[in-house]
Motif scaffolding. Structure first.
Motif, PDB file in Angstrom:
ATOM      1  N   VAL A  18      -3.104   5.722  19.037  1.00 18.64           N
ATOM      2  CA  VAL A  18      -2.246   5.011  19.978  1.00 18.64           C
ATOM      3  C   VAL A  18      -2.079   3.558  19.538  1.00 18.64           C
ATOM      4  N   ILE A  19      -1.065   2.916  20.058  1.00 22.76           N
ATOM      5  CA  ILE A  19      -0.845   1.487  19.818  1.00 22.76           C
ATOM      6  C   ILE A  19      -1.993   0.714  20.460  1.00 22.76           C
ATOM      7  N   GLU A  20      -2.721  -0.036  19.650  1.00 19.48           N
ATOM      8  CA  GLU A  20      -3.850  -0.824  20.152  1.00 19.48           C
ATOM      9  C   GLU A  20      -3.554  -2.318  20.149  1.00 19.48           C
ATOM     10  N   HIS A  21      -2.499  -2.716  19.448  1.00 16.21           N
ATOM     11  CA  HIS A  21      -2.140  -4.130  19.303  1.00 16.21           C
ATOM     12  C   HIS A  21      -0.615  -4.192  19.228  1.00 16.21           C
ATOM     13  N   PRO A  22       0.001  -5.245  19.725  1.00 17.04           N
ATOM     14  CA  PRO A  22       1.468  -5.306  19.725  1.00 17.04           C
ATOM     15  C   PRO A  22       2.116  -5.152  18.351  1.00 17.04           C
ATOM     16  N   ASN A  23       1.370  -5.415  17.266  1.00 16.07           N
ATOM     17  CA  ASN A  23       1.962  -5.306  15.928  1.00 16.07           C
ATOM     18  C   ASN A  23       1.571  -4.019  15.220  1.00 16.07           C
ATOM     19  N   ASP A  24       1.077  -3.031  15.959  1.00 19.29           N
ATOM     20  CA  ASP A  24       0.752  -1.725  15.388  1.00 19.29           C
ATOM     21  C   ASP A  24       1.997  -0.848  15.270  1.00 19.29           C
ATOM     22  N   ALA A  25       1.907   0.131  14.379  1.00 20.03           N
ATOM     23  CA  ALA A  25       2.864   1.239  14.355  1.00 20.03           C
ATOM     24  C   ALA A  25       2.074   2.540  14.263  1.00 20.03           C
ATOM     25  N   ILE A  26       2.646   3.605  14.763  1.00 17.19           N
ATOM     26  CA  ILE A  26       2.101   4.940  14.560  1.00 17.19           C
ATOM     27  C   ILE A  26       3.035   5.656  13.599  1.00 17.19           C
ATOM     28  N   VAL A  27       2.480   6.172  12.509  1.00 14.55           N
ATOM     29  CA  VAL A  27       3.279   6.824  11.476  1.00 14.55           C
ATOM     30  C   VAL A  27       2.952   8.315  11.440  1.00 14.55           C
ATOM     31  N   ARG A  28       3.984   9.141  11.462  1.00 15.44           N
ATOM     32  CA  ARG A  28       3.814  10.587  11.263  1.00 15.44           C
ATOM     33  C   ARG A  28       3.785  10.841   9.753  1.00 15.44           C
ATOM     34  N   VAL A  29       2.682  11.354   9.271  1.00 20.79           N
ATOM     35  CA  VAL A  29       2.458  11.469   7.824  1.00 20.79           C
ATOM     36  C   VAL A  29       3.250  12.640   7.254  1.00 20.79           C
ATOM     37  N   THR A  30       4.006  12.361   6.190  1.00 22.68           N
ATOM     38  CA  THR A  30       4.742  13.424   5.502  1.00 22.68           C
ATOM     39  C   THR A  30       4.129  13.778   4.153  1.00 22.68           C
ATOM     40  N   ARG A  31       3.407  12.852   3.553  1.00 21.60           N
ATOM     41  CA  ARG A  31       2.659  13.123   2.321  1.00 21.60           C
ATOM     42  C   ARG A  31       1.407  12.256   2.318  1.00 21.60           C
ATOM     43  N   ALA A  32       0.310  12.849   1.917  1.00 19.48           N
ATOM     44  CA  ALA A  32      -0.913  12.093   1.645  1.00 19.48           C
ATOM     45  C   ALA A  32      -1.444  12.577   0.310  1.00 19.48           C
ATOM     46  N   ALA A  33      -2.469  11.929  -0.190  1.00 17.24           N
ATOM     47  CA  ALA A  33      -3.070  12.344  -1.453  1.00 17.24           C
ATOM     48  C   ALA A  33      -4.574  12.185  -1.358  1.00 17.24           C
ATOM     49  N   ILE A  34      -5.269  12.912  -2.223  1.00 13.55           N
ATOM     50  CA  ILE A  34      -6.704  12.692  -2.396  1.00 13.55           C
ATOM     51  C   ILE A  34      -6.870  11.872  -3.661  1.00 13.55           C
ATOM     52  N   CYS A  35      -7.623  10.786  -3.538  1.00  6.69           N
ATOM     53  CA  CYS A  35      -7.853   9.862  -4.648  1.00  6.69           C
ATOM     54  C   CYS A  35      -9.235  10.109  -5.241  1.00  6.69           C
ATOM     55  N   GLY A  36      -9.391   9.806  -6.518  1.00  4.24           N
ATOM     56  CA  GLY A  36     -10.706   9.937  -7.131  1.00  4.24           C
ATOM     57  C   GLY A  36     -11.766   9.136  -6.399  1.00  4.24           C
ATOM     58  N   SER A  37     -11.384   7.989  -5.838  1.00  4.42           N
ATOM     59  CA  SER A  37     -12.377   7.200  -5.109  1.00  4.42           C
ATOM     60  C   SER A  37     -12.757   7.860  -3.782  1.00  4.42           C
ATOM     61  N   ASP A  38     -11.926   8.776  -3.271  1.00  6.23           N
ATOM     62  CA  ASP A  38     -12.323   9.540  -2.081  1.00  6.23           C
ATOM     63  C   ASP A  38     -13.545  10.408  -2.357  1.00  6.23           C
TER      64      ASP A  38
END
Length: 379
Positions: A18-38
């Motif tokens: 949820v929006i926790e601060h007036p300058n937040d956005a909520i983004v619906r994710v269309t692509r993510a990735a797994i990184c080696g550092s994960d």
């Protein structure tokens, strides 16, 4: 995606952010990735990785909701989000050091905030999820160019930007011999980027043949499997007129697999940031007066780095977490002009509901996996 302990991740239903601060956005994710550092998180080697956290610092999506003070993005915009969480106005952000923001991480004075990367990096949930909260939405996210697809855009949020940044830190001049340690995604991008900066010869070192084959085909690099040599540093000297490379890029960092001591000290004592083998090889392999670029992920280390050798050789060491958004204008041009096709290294596209299997495949280096993307689950 929810972390349940070392080697244990699963898909669970969590409250929608949820929006926790007036300058937040909520983004619906269309692509993510797994990184080696994960994998440092997945293997339980990153301090203060808490049960219940959602990983994922590489993601793009569509703005679903914005706070009342957000002006630069709106509902429905396709956006790419840098892995750095940063305020945009502190001493460091004003100097373009977005990865060192002073206002977003109460747990460290060095690194700023990173999505989905433990409470050591601020405790922000990441994008391996359906929705993610994006703070400072007027600062971090950028509109994805209309001509760029999501598979390419998601790789600019960390891997490509970091690889390019690693080549930048090398201060490559025309004709330089550049050696890259690590043929994972960041190493592949660093090797490819080295040519764009004028390198005369690019060498990639790894121990997995399928990754070295990709380094040859994607980055047009000379490749060597260090497991086939008694001492890869000696071999490097032999193939560089016994001088060494001009520039060495450490794209490995602390080995995510770790040895027994590292696992004990990391998971039990939370002390070990990893082994500096690749960094020491870089110090030994570069010529006197050369440059070493480090953008592999390290934590606090109690292992010996050959700093005396670096000093006596007159080496320049440059390093940082990548300030991603600084790289985008020129990377957009390189992608648009066809010099870089980020998604060429993608090997797997796995639905979110199978994220546990994705981590297993990536961690165990199965099925020739180089870069897995997480795509939305089927309805």
């Amino acid at each position: 995606m929810v972390y349940r302990g070392p080697y244990r991740v699963r898909v669970e239903e969590k409250d929608r952010p949820v929006i926790e601060h007036p300058n937040d956005a909520i983004v619906r994710v269309t692509r993510a990735a797994i990184c080696g550092s994960d994998l440092h998180l997945y293997h339980g080697m990153m301090p203060d990785t808490r049960v219940g956290m959602t990983f994922g610092h590489e993601f793009v999506g569509v703005v679903d909701e914005v706070g009342p003070s957000v002006r630069n993005v709106k509902r429905g915009d396709r956006v790419m989000v840098p892995f750095n969480v940063y305020c945009g106005s502190c001493f460091f952000c004003a100097r373009g050091l977005f990865s060192n923001c002073h206002n977003v991480n109460p747990n460290a004075t060095a690194v700023g905030g990173i999505y989905g990367y433990s409470h050591t990096c601020g405790g922000y949930d990441g994008g391996q999820s359906e929705y993610v909260r994006v703070p400072f939405a007027d600062v971090g996210p950028s509109l994805i160019p209309e001509w760029m697809d999501d598979d390419d855009a998601v790789l600019l949020t960390d891997a490509l930007a970091t690889g390019y940044f690693g080549a930048q830190l090398g201060d490559i001049v025309e004709g330089d011999v550049v050696v890259v340690f690590g043929a994972g995604p960041v190493g592949l991008y660093a090797a490819k980027s080295a040519w764009l900066m004028g390198a005369g010869r690019v060498i990639v070192i790894d121990h997995l043949d399928y990754r070295l084959e990709k380094a040859a085909s994607f980055a047009h690099a000379e490749t060597y499997n260090f497991a086939e040599y008694d001492d890869i540093v000696v071999h490097m000297k032999k193939i560089t007129d016994h001088l060494g490379a001009d520039v060495a890029i450490d794209a490995v960092g602390a080995e995510a697999d770790g040895n027994l001591l590292q696992h004990v000290t990391a998971t039990k004592l939370k002390l070990q940031g990893g082994s500096p083998i690749a960094l020491n090889w870089a110090i030994d392999s570069v010529r006197k007066g050369g440059t070493i670029s480090v953008m592999g992920a390290y934590g606090p280390m109690f292992s010996a780095v050959k700093f005396g050798d670096a000093m006596n050789k007159g080496l320049t060491l440059r390093m940082n977490q990548c300030p991603v958004k600084r790289q985008w204008p020129r990377l957009f041009e390189h992608v648009r002009n066809g010099y870089l096709k980020p998604s060429d290294i993608v090997t797997h596209r796995i639905p979110l509901e199978h994220v546990a299997e994705a981590y297993h495949i990536f961690s165990a280096k199965l099925d020739g996996c180089i870069k897995p993307l997480i795509v939305p689950s089927a309805a």
